[in-house]
Design an enzyme around this catalytic site. Structure first.
Site, PDB file in Angstrom:
ATOM      1  N   ASP A 123      11.426  45.325  25.996  1.00 24.44           N
ATOM      2  CA  ASP A 123      12.767  46.442  27.097  1.00 24.44           C
ATOM      3  C   ASP A 123      13.607  44.709  27.760  1.00 24.44           C
ATOM      4  O   ASP A 123      12.693  43.480  27.595  1.00 24.44           O
ATOM      5  CB  ASP A 123      11.763  47.415  28.386  1.00 24.44           C
ATOM      6  CG  ASP A 123      13.467  47.400  29.337  1.00 24.44           C
ATOM      7  OD1 ASP A 123      14.432  47.175  28.182  1.00 24.44           O
ATOM      8  OD2 ASP A 123      12.388  47.299  30.324  1.00 24.44           O
ATOM      9  N   ASP A 125      16.180  44.464  30.598  1.00 28.02           N
ATOM     10  CA  ASP A 125      16.715  44.703  32.420  1.00 28.02           C
ATOM     11  C   ASP A 125      15.335  45.070  32.836  1.00 28.02           C
ATOM     12  O   ASP A 125      15.083  45.949  32.601  1.00 28.02           O
ATOM     13  CB  ASP A 125      17.262  45.343  32.700  1.00 28.02           C
ATOM     14  CG  ASP A 125      18.816  45.012  32.301  1.00 28.02           C
ATOM     15  OD1 ASP A 125      19.677  44.639  33.126  1.00 28.02           O
ATOM     16  OD2 ASP A 125      19.080  45.589  30.800  1.00 28.02           O
ATOM     17  N   ASP A 326       9.275  48.894  31.649  1.00 29.45           N
ATOM     18  CA  ASP A 326       9.810  48.676  33.189  1.00 29.45           C
ATOM     19  C   ASP A 326      10.407  50.423  33.703  1.00 29.45           C
ATOM     20  O   ASP A 326      10.607  50.561  34.661  1.00 29.45           O
ATOM     21  CB  ASP A 326      10.203  48.003  34.234  1.00 29.45           C
ATOM     22  CG  ASP A 326      11.630  47.574  33.981  1.00 29.45           C
ATOM     23  OD1 ASP A 326      12.123  47.939  33.049  1.00 29.45           O
ATOM     24  OD2 ASP A 326      12.658  47.900  35.266  1.00 29.45           O
TER      25      ASP A 326
HETATM   26 MG   LIG Z   1      14.550  47.656  32.121  1.00 29.81          MG
END
Ligand SMILES: [Mg+2]
Length: 383
Positions: A123, A125, A326
């Site tokens: 991922d 961000d 996340d």
């Molecule tokens: Mg993320």
């Protein structure tokens, strides 16, 4: 957020509020019909009553907004309650029994990779770049770029982000990677022959180097609708200080990170009111962002499977996929790997969270450490 003892918590994906007049027996009035061969991607939309329930739903969105935006560890330490850091440290350590650190469990991961090829999915961000107030400034560090570049030299590496594919490429700028934007709804992959070829969502294109590539855009027909809702969201939230509406191509993102919490309810209500006109769009909650996206049966998990197939890596006996992310939307990918008993999800989090991941990393610096570990292991095993 609620911590449950089992691993069954679903990703929070609120169905779109439904306008009865638009759906109740008048399907031809829907502005965008789905007649393509890939229409099985379209989810069945449950009919819901409107009226007072709309307000209730907007309020429940507010709860979800708070739940999906946990405080950073630093904020917890900065609180006036001196016991908070100790309590939170203890809670985090207890949580790590369930989700061990991918760094301390590195040997276990590598043992599972014996005789297999590792495929990495990352991922962006909150995984490769820190979460910042202005989403346009979510730059990754040079050290992280270097780590990603090195790891991609040894292993097929793909970025799967909620951002538009172009934007995440701008942030990372590494040609060696595969990129999937809009939560996997916009995938650029090597040219291949597959059962999906010749489909309207699967087209040949060229990358920035003029090299022929495959573009798979599962929600292609939704582009005009997303453009339309983007304009409405900008218009309907322009008086709320701090709101930022971002065009992520197949996803309209409403960031409320910089909005005073007392106005979050207003943000929820405005987005909710806007979406009433678009029963074929749904809402998902990210970290201080509301994301409006097509109601299709496609997510980061399906994008991972698609990429594995595209890259000729779909045989779990030969390949160990590792996905690092996340956010709630990454849970779809964790789930696919866990349920397929194929590879590992690694959740990046500084606070305890229920997850389908196997392992954890605390923050982006630990992600970088993990990438370096893999490279070092690969280099030493090649000696
Ligand atoms: Mg993320």
């Amino acid at each position: 957020m609620d911590l449950k003892s089992n691993h069954t918590a679903p990703v929070l994906t609120d169905p779109a509020p439904i306008s009865k007049s638009r759906l109740g027996g008048y399907p031809n009035l829907l502005p965008y019909s789905h007649t393509g061969a890939f229409s099985e991607l379209i989810l069945n939309i449950p009919k819901k009553k409107t009226g007072i329930l709309d307000d209730v739903r907007a309020c429940s969105w507010l709860d979800a907004m708070k739940a999906s935006s946990p405080p950073h560890r630093k904020m917890m330490k900065d609180s006036n309650n001196e016991l908070a850091p100790i309590d939170s440290d203890a809670a985090y350590r207890a949580w790590m029994l369930q989700y061990p650190s991918a760094l301390t469990s590195f040997e276990q991961i590598i043992n599972s990779a014996k005789g297999k090829r590792i495929a990495l999915f990352l991922d962006y961000d909150g995984t490769l770049s820190p979460i910042v107030d202005n989403p346009d400034s979510a730059f990754m560090s040079d050290a992280m770029r270097d780590a990603v570049e090195k790891v991609a030299k040894y292993f097929p590496t793909a970025i799967i982000s909620g951002r538009s594919r172009d934007k995440v490429y701008e942030f990372i700028g590494l040609k060696e990677l595969y990129y999937a934007g809009s939560h996997g709804m916009d995938i650029m992959s090597p040219v291949r022959q597959s059962v999906l070829d010749d489909h309207q969502n699967d087209i040949r294109s060229t990358d920035k180097e003029d090299k022929e590539v495959n573009l798979f855009q599962s929600a292609r027909e939704f582009l005009p609708m997303i453009d339309e809702v983007l304009k409405s969201l900008v218009e309907n939230t322009k008086d709320i200080k701090g709101v930022k509406v971002e065009n992520n191509k197949f996803v309209a993102a409403v960031h409320y990170r910089n909005v005073d919490e007392k106005y979050w309810q207003t943000v929820a209500q405005r987005v909710h009111d806007t979406m009433k006109l678009y029963p074929r769009l749904r809402l998902t909650h990210g970290r201080k962002v509301l994301e409006v996206r097509p109601v299709i049966n496609w997510d980061k998990g399906k994008a991972v499977m698609f990429l594995l197939e595209s890259l000729g890596l779909s045989n779990c006996n030969d390949v160990l996929p590792i996905y690092v992310g996340d956010d709630r939307t990454d849970e779809d990918a964790f789930k696919v790997l866990r349920e397929g008993n194929c590879g590992y999800g690694i959740l990046v989090s500084a606070v305890p969270k229920e997850s389908k991941a196997f392992f954890s990393l605390r923050d982006t610096s630990e992600v970088m450490e993990f990438l370096k570990y893999i490279v070092t292991w690969k280099q030493s095993s090649a000696l």
